[in-house]
Scaffold this active site. Structure first.
Site, PDB file in Angstrom:
ATOM      1  N   SER A   1     -40.365   9.392 -56.474  1.00 54.55           N
ATOM      2  CA  SER A   1     -41.673   9.195 -57.105  1.00 54.55           C
ATOM      3  C   SER A   1     -42.693   8.455 -56.249  1.00 54.55           C
ATOM      4  O   SER A   1     -43.839   8.287 -56.673  1.00 54.55           O
ATOM      5  CB  SER A   1     -41.518   8.483 -58.452  1.00 54.55           C
ATOM      6  OG  SER A   1     -41.037   9.379 -59.420  1.00 54.55           O
TER       7      SER A   1
ATOM      8  N   LYS B   1     -45.966  10.173 -55.874  1.00 53.57           N
ATOM      9  CA  LYS B   1     -47.119  10.014 -56.757  1.00 53.57           C
ATOM     10  C   LYS B   1     -48.177   9.074 -56.189  1.00 53.57           C
ATOM     11  O   LYS B   1     -49.317   9.060 -56.665  1.00 53.57           O
ATOM     12  CB  LYS B   1     -46.662   9.532 -58.136  1.00 53.57           C
ATOM     13  CG  LYS B   1     -45.738  10.524 -58.847  1.00 53.57           C
ATOM     14  CD  LYS B   1     -45.400  10.051 -60.239  1.00 53.57           C
ATOM     15  CE  LYS B   1     -44.459  10.998 -60.949  1.00 53.57           C
ATOM     16  NZ  LYS B   1     -43.055  10.841 -60.541  1.00 53.57           N
TER      17      LYS B   1
ATOM     18  N   SER C   1     -44.791   6.473 -64.101  1.00 49.97           N
ATOM     19  CA  SER C   1     -44.386   7.543 -63.195  1.00 49.97           C
ATOM     20  C   SER C   1     -44.202   8.849 -63.967  1.00 49.97           C
ATOM     21  O   SER C   1     -43.245   9.604 -63.741  1.00 49.97           O
ATOM     22  CB  SER C   1     -43.088   7.169 -62.455  1.00 49.97           C
ATOM     23  OG  SER C   1     -42.954   7.886 -61.265  1.00 49.97           O
TER      24      SER C   1
ATOM     25  N   LYS D   1     -45.249   0.990 -55.794  1.00 53.72           N
ATOM     26  CA  LYS D   1     -44.618   2.087 -56.533  1.00 53.72           C
ATOM     27  C   LYS D   1     -43.119   2.138 -56.284  1.00 53.72           C
ATOM     28  O   LYS D   1     -42.658   1.877 -55.172  1.00 53.72           O
ATOM     29  CB  LYS D   1     -45.261   3.420 -56.098  1.00 53.72           C
ATOM     30  CG  LYS D   1     -44.848   4.635 -56.918  1.00 53.72           C
ATOM     31  CD  LYS D   1     -45.545   4.647 -58.263  1.00 53.72           C
ATOM     32  CE  LYS D   1     -45.101   5.833 -59.128  1.00 53.72           C
ATOM     33  NZ  LYS D   1     -43.690   5.692 -59.591  1.00 53.72           N
TER      34      LYS D   1
END
Length: 273
Positions: A61, A64, A121, A223
């Site tokens: 992720s 993203k 997410s 993140k």
């Protein structure tokens, strides 16, 4: 004792910490042995510590981060506005969790979409945002890769907007550090979304997946990521006494080991003076 950054002593301390953390991790049989680790000074981009930082691996992720980077590019260019609504397609709604769970045809505000991607997410929202910006997720992924190249991310390629397992998704810790640095420099207001501790959606309170927020002094983004093929990933940035660092760990064996490794690498980085 203050350890000069880039010094032999600094590298030794960081290596010992990384080794100790690797020994404490809960092993996954499918995980590569090497864990990619990197700490850079966000002010001048200098690498303070690196271990296997150029191993090509799955981003999960962390993908993203680029999805939102392109959204922030579009906002700055005026082609996307905070008053816009993001509509859920069948393809977007069909994504695996994590997701908000909107039905096809439903929509949410751009601000809510950005928060859902940065905090939860949410895969369904990431794809809906990609379709809004690129027409299709595939076309948007091509734009993501092109933007990565423009940022100097030589080893990164994206095949989707989520980071869900795909042979076409690849990156390195070094490339993720470059993306984190670019986010801070080019989209500082966008970066602030990654500091959001929680969001509220459909009578739910959803906590940020970044467990270092509020627990490690100075950490204000950025993140997390996990897939079976990627392992546990985290890009984190912290600021103390006017100094900002970025730490990236890819391929850890558990969330706890990942968080601990990043925390310790930040401590070593700040101790380096």
């Amino acid at each position: 004792m203050t350890i000069a950054k880039g010094s032999f002593a600094f590298r030794c301390v960081a290596a010992m910490l990384a080794g100790a953390l690797a020994g404490s991790a809960v092993a996954r049989p499918d995980a590569p042995r090497a864990v990619s680790s990197l700490v850079i000074d966000a002010d001048d981009g200098e690498t303070l510590y690196a271990s296997d930082a150029d191993i090509v691996r799955a981003p999960a992720s962390l993908t993203k981060m680029m999805t939102l980077f392109l959204a922030f590019d579009a906002i700055e260019a005026g082609t996307l506005r905070m008053s816009d609504r993001i509509t859920m397609s069948r393809h977007a709604a069909s994504q695996q969790p994590s997701k908000l769970g909107l039905l096809p045809g439903r929509s949410l505000s751009l601000r809510a979409a950005i928060e859902a991607v940065a905090v939860e997410s949410a895969n369904d929202v990431a794809v809906a945002l990609a379709e809004r910006l690129g027409g299709s997720e595939r076309a948007f992924a091509e734009a993501m890769t092109a933007r990565a190249r423009s940022l100097g991310m030589r080893h990164t390629k994206f095949s989707n907007a989520t980071g869900l397992t795909s042979r076409g998704n690849r990156t390195t810790a070094h490339d993720i550090a470059l993306l984190s640095l670019a986010m801070l420099r080019e989209h500082p207001r966008g970066y602030d979304y990654f500091a959001t501790r929680s969001i509220h959606w459909a009578n739910r309170t959803i906590a940020n997946h970044n467990h270092l927020l509020g627990r490690v002094p100075g950490v204000d983004g950025i993140k997390t990521g996990y897939t079976v093929d990627a392992g546990y990933n985290l890009a984190a940035s912290a600021k103390r006494h006017g100094k900002r660092l970025i730490a990236v760990v890819l391929g850890e064996r558990s969330a706890a080991a990942r968080d601990l490794r990043v925390s310790h690498l930040l401590e070593v980085g700040f101790a380096g003076g």
